[in-house]
Motif scaffolding. Structure first.
Motif, short mmCIF file in Angstrom:
data_model
loop_
_atom_site.label_atom_id
_atom_site.label_comp_id
_atom_site.label_asym_id
_atom_site.label_seq_id
_atom_site.Cartn_x
_atom_site.Cartn_y
_atom_site.Cartn_z
N UNK A 87 0.97 6.54 10.13
CA UNK A 87 2.16 7.19 10.69
C UNK A 87 3.11 7.72 9.62
N UNK A 88 2.90 7.32 8.40
CA UNK A 88 3.78 7.74 7.30
C UNK A 88 3.51 9.21 6.99
N UNK A 89 4.51 10.08 7.11
CA UNK A 89 4.26 11.52 6.91
C UNK A 89 4.00 11.93 5.46
N UNK A 116 -3.09 12.44 -0.03
CA UNK A 116 -4.31 12.90 0.64
C UNK A 116 -5.38 11.82 0.60
N UNK A 117 -5.47 11.08 -0.51
CA UNK A 117 -6.49 10.03 -0.66
C UNK A 117 -6.32 8.94 0.41
N UNK A 118 -5.11 8.43 0.54
CA UNK A 118 -4.88 7.36 1.50
C UNK A 118 -4.97 7.88 2.92
N UNK A 150 -5.11 -5.71 12.31
CA UNK A 150 -5.51 -4.80 11.24
C UNK A 150 -5.31 -3.36 11.68
N UNK A 151 -5.70 -3.04 12.92
CA UNK A 151 -5.56 -1.67 13.41
C UNK A 151 -4.08 -1.28 13.45
N UNK A 152 -3.23 -2.20 13.87
CA UNK A 152 -1.79 -1.94 13.91
C UNK A 152 -1.26 -1.64 12.51
N UNK A 153 -1.70 -2.40 11.53
CA UNK A 153 -1.27 -2.18 10.15
C UNK A 153 -1.75 -0.83 9.63
N UNK A 154 -3.00 -0.50 9.93
CA UNK A 154 -3.56 0.79 9.49
C UNK A 154 -2.82 1.93 10.16
N UNK A 155 -2.52 1.78 11.46
CA UNK A 155 -1.78 2.83 12.18
C UNK A 155 -0.38 3.01 11.59
N UNK A 156 0.22 1.91 11.14
CA UNK A 156 1.55 2.00 10.51
C UNK A 156 1.48 2.82 9.23
N UNK A 157 0.42 2.63 8.47
CA UNK A 157 0.24 3.42 7.25
C UNK A 157 0.01 4.88 7.63
N UNK A 179 0.83 -1.20 0.00
CA UNK A 179 0.00 0.00 0.00
C UNK A 179 0.87 1.25 0.00
N UNK A 180 1.91 1.25 0.81
CA UNK A 180 2.80 2.40 0.85
C UNK A 180 3.54 2.57 -0.48
N UNK A 181 3.92 1.47 -1.10
CA UNK A 181 4.56 1.54 -2.41
C UNK A 181 3.58 2.07 -3.46
N UNK A 182 2.37 1.56 -3.42
CA UNK A 182 1.34 1.95 -4.38
C UNK A 182 0.94 3.41 -4.22
N UNK A 183 0.93 3.89 -2.99
CA UNK A 183 0.53 5.27 -2.72
C UNK A 183 1.44 6.27 -3.42
#
Length: 196
Positions: free
Chosen positions: A174-176, A180-182, A165-172, A140-144
């Motif tokens: 946290x990415x500065x 805007x979409x993601x 799942x929440x941990x994975x979403x929080x990891x995303x 997801x981070x690569x695709x973003x």
């Protein structure tokens, strides 16, 4: 559907007749609907004939993007074996990320492989070790970076895997440098989780 059930029953009972018939139907098919139905029966039943059928299907694609998308989807949605072989569907999907015909810059290929795994293969994706979520976050981070609209099209994951799942979403989240979409989707997902 009937062929799929017959092949599954045959594979479970060591009968080679129906898998052989499905493989022959796959080879003799006069159209894509017949060919896909036959190969799906072999793949879903985890028949030993699935591997040569997949190789042949890939060769028949001759670079046809739509057929290659179907080839990736068949493998991404293949049922996860229970007991011996558990984890092999996930491992196969992960290995396909390195296939020369796969590209994160091809939206249809991403939908076929990653969205197929995450959305249509719960046993392979919602693993107790959270490897499915880790893979999803990485991709997801690569695709973003090059297709934020596609990256934003994932959805919340349900229990009993909520904490992973929440941990994975929080990891995303946290990415500065998120698009805007993601950022909108992950912020909403975390807010929904907090309100649940």
């Amino acid at each position: 559907l009937a062929r799929g059930h017959l092949v599954l029953h045959a594979v479970q009972h060591g009968d080679e007749v129906w898998p052989g018939r499905a493989y022959q139907r796959f080879k003799d098919a006069g159209n894509m609907t017949e060919r896909l139905g036959a190969i799906a029966a072999l793949v879903d039943a985890q028949s030993p004939l699935a591997a040569p059928a997949l190789e042949r299907f890939h060769a028949l694609a001759h670079g046809d993007a739509l057929v290659l998308d179907k080839w990736f989807m068949l493998q991404a949605t293949a049922p996860e074996p229970v007991g011996p072989g558990a984890g092999s569907a996930f491992a196969r999907a992960r290995a396909l990320l390195l296939h020369p015909d796969f590209s994160m810059k091809n939206p249809n290929r991403v939908r076929s492989l990653l969205f197929g795994l995450a959305g249509s293969n719960p046993a392979a994706f919602h693993r107790t070790d959270a490897a499915g979520y880790v893979l999803w976050v990485e991709r997801l981070l690569e695709l973003d970076g090059h297709n934020p609209q596609l990256a934003a099209r994932w959805r919340s994951l349900a229990e009993p895997w909520r904490s992973s799942a929440r941990e994975a979403i929080a990891r995303v989240a946290a990415r500065p440098d998120l698009s805007r979409d993601v950022r909108e989707v992950v912020t909403r997902a975390l807010a929904d989780e907090a309100g649940a």
